[in-house]
Enzyme design. Structure first.
Site, short mmCIF file in Angstrom:
data_model
loop_
_atom_site.label_atom_id
_atom_site.label_comp_id
_atom_site.label_asym_id
_atom_site.label_seq_id
_atom_site.Cartn_x
_atom_site.Cartn_y
_atom_site.Cartn_z
N LYS A 1 33.16 29.77 49.28
CA LYS A 1 33.66 30.87 50.10
C LYS A 1 33.16 30.77 51.55
CE LYS A 1 35.40 33.55 46.61
NZ LYS A 1 35.22 32.75 45.41
C1 LIG Z 1 35.91 32.52 44.24
C2 LIG Z 1 35.43 31.42 43.36
C3 LIG Z 1 36.33 30.65 42.59
C4 LIG Z 1 37.82 30.94 42.51
O1 LIG Z 1 38.48 30.70 43.71
P1 LIG Z 1 39.97 31.28 43.96
O2 LIG Z 1 40.29 30.93 45.36
O3 LIG Z 1 39.86 32.76 43.72
O4 LIG Z 1 40.87 30.63 42.98
C5 LIG Z 1 35.81 29.58 41.87
N1 LIG Z 1 34.49 29.31 41.86
C6 LIG Z 1 33.60 30.03 42.58
C7 LIG Z 1 32.15 29.68 42.51
C8 LIG Z 1 34.03 31.11 43.37
O5 LIG Z 1 33.13 31.83 44.08
#
Ligand SMILES: *Cc1c(COP(=O)(O)O)cnc(C)c1O
Length: 473
Positions: free
Chosen positions: A112
């Protein structure tokens, strides 16, 4: 570049406006009016550039008209300087033609950060230009909140109010939020569940008077600027493994379909991809959809990979828009079925178009543990549970012959294992340590308000601390 809503009733916006709007007023998601492309030589040339410079080349056509190339370059440079390795997103080999793309080298150890570090700088600059302030209000089950709090800390145009369910996020996730002491950051532990937090946030946004007075804004993963920033690492990884001559396959642990949709953006821009694999845990709405054509909501189950415990994969609407020939009437039809019946059906043609590029697989809790174990035994390498889901699905699809052995297969690693130490310890008996620069995280001073599960109380708290109302008047 201009942006249009997937539901066709909101007005067309610039990049700047789409970034600040988030969700379109008609409930749709913004997508670019047309797909910009890079030719083979342009893509080839990316392999010699730094991550930040690749980001400039990939993002430039999307921000055209809103940001100068110099401004864009400045944001990319400073956003990716916060990562703990100059590669930003390094590849690591775990088998023959089998790779992991480490996306957890940012300040809060999950992917993120890649988008949020960019988005925060962008939003702050756009607001400064307009002489405006906003109040970002969000609910988090862990990773998004940590990334947002860290990225927006200290920025002059923004106050952040981040709600998390008290006692229901991991210690690492909590401390990543509550040890950020900047005055514009307000963490709120709500005495309730994640769903309660989300309900409160929705109520604040639905109170239009409150929403306008405090200029409420969100940073969830439907924001176009966030999603497009993630397309960059598909280019860096593919060109490092022989692209564009060689087509590469990616496996992506998926919740809200944001990260994998970023791979689709790269493909639309001209990057040859052999396959995009949608990897889910037992919350498998997308796997069922690819199997049957029916997108149907089930109950959410709690797993070891909590960031993918999601029902509605919001960004899927963006892919549907393209496979339905960008016809907003058809999107509105599907979405109205979804809200009235809890499901919609895709016709064979749409389904075949999705299957031409995407494959999908689910990974059980047991398989997640087994994959963490196997990778550790084979490579002495510890992967987090989300990453394990991606690797499991990738290897399974390769074993079934869905992609052949000559194609490089990249599994996206979305979090550092130290973020989910309990799951790792259960699988291999080893508790992964935090990186040195944050080894004292759990001992640092914390600041966090504790509030009851009550939208009125939260609204009063926001009103008492937010600075937007006076500044925008
Ligand atoms: C948010 C997240 C995901 C999923 O990502 P999306 O874009 O919602 O598909 C997968 N792994 C981790 C560690 C995350 O924080």
């Amino acid at each position: 570049m201009r942006y249009i809503s997937t539901r066709g009733e909101a007005s067309e916006l610039t990049f700047e406006e789409a970034t600040l709007a988030g969700l379109a007023r008609d409930g749709g998601l913004y997508v670019p009016k047309s797909w910009p492309t890079l030719d083979k030589q342009n893509i080839q040339d990316l392999s010699h550039l730094s991550y930040a410079d690749v980001a400039v080349k990939v993002l430039a056509p999307f921000v055209a008209g809103s940001l100068s190339t110099d401004e864009l370059a400045e944001f990319c440079k400073s956003a990716y300087a916060t990562f703990d390795t100059p590669d930003v997103a390094p590849l690591r080999q775990i088998g023959s033609n089998d790779w992991v793309l480490e996306l957890f080298h940012g300040p809060t150890l999950a992917f993120k950060d890649v988008a949020m570090q960019f988005l925060a700088r962008l939003i702050d600059q756009l607001l400064a230009r307009r002489g405006k302030r906003v109040t970002i209000v969000g609910a988090t089950s862990g990773d998004t909140g940590a990334a947002a709090v860290k990225a927006f800390a200290g920025l002059p145009s923004v106050d952040v109010f981040m709600l998390h369910p008290k006692g229901r996020v991991s210690d690492v996730q909590r401390c990543q939020m509550t040890t950020v002491l900047d005055r514009n950051i307000h963490n709120i532990a709500v005495e309730g569940t994640f769903d309660d937090c989300q309900t409160i946030v929705k109520k604040l946004f639905q109170d239009l008077e409150f929403r306008d007075q405090y200029a409420l804004s969100g940073v969830n993963s439907i924001n176009w600027a966030r999603v497009v920033a993630q397309a960059v690492y598909y280019f860096t990884a593919a060109t490092a493994l022989g692209g564009p001559q060689q087509a590469v396959a990616f496996s992506v642990p998926t919740g809200n379909f944001g990260d994998i949709y970023a791979g689709y953006i790269a493909r639309q821009m001209g990057l040859p991809l052999a396959r995009l694999m949608i990897a889910t845990n037992v919350n498998d709405i997308l796997v069922r959809t690819l199997e049957s054509g029916r997108y149907e909501l089930h109950k959410v189950m709690a797993t070891q990979s909590p960031s993918m415990d999601i029902q509605i994969a919001s960004n899927f609407e963006r892919l549907l828009f393209d496979v339905l020939d960008r016809d907003p009437d058809r999107i509105r039809g599907l979405m109205s079925d979804l809200s009235s019946k809890g499901r919609f059906e895709l016709d064979t043609d749409a389904l075949e178009r999705i299957r031409a590029l995407f494959a999908a697989g689910r990974c059980s809790e047991e398989q997640t543990r087994a994959t963490i174990k196997t990778v550790y035994r084979e490579s002495k390498y510890i992967v987090d549970p989300h990453t394990a889901v991606g690797i499991n699905v990738a290897r399974d699809l390769r074993n079934r012959g869905d992609i052949d052995d000559t194609i490089p297969l990249v599994s996206l690693s979305t979090a550092h294992p130290a973020k989910f130490p309990d799951a790792i310890e259960q699988a291999i008996g080893v508790r992964p340590a935090l990186p040195d620069h944050m080894s004292d995280l759990l001992e640092r001073e914390e600041r966090c308000a504790v509030l009851p599960n009550d939208a009125g109380e939260v609204a009063r708290f926001v009103a008492s601390q937010a600075t937007a109302a006076g500044a925008n008047a």
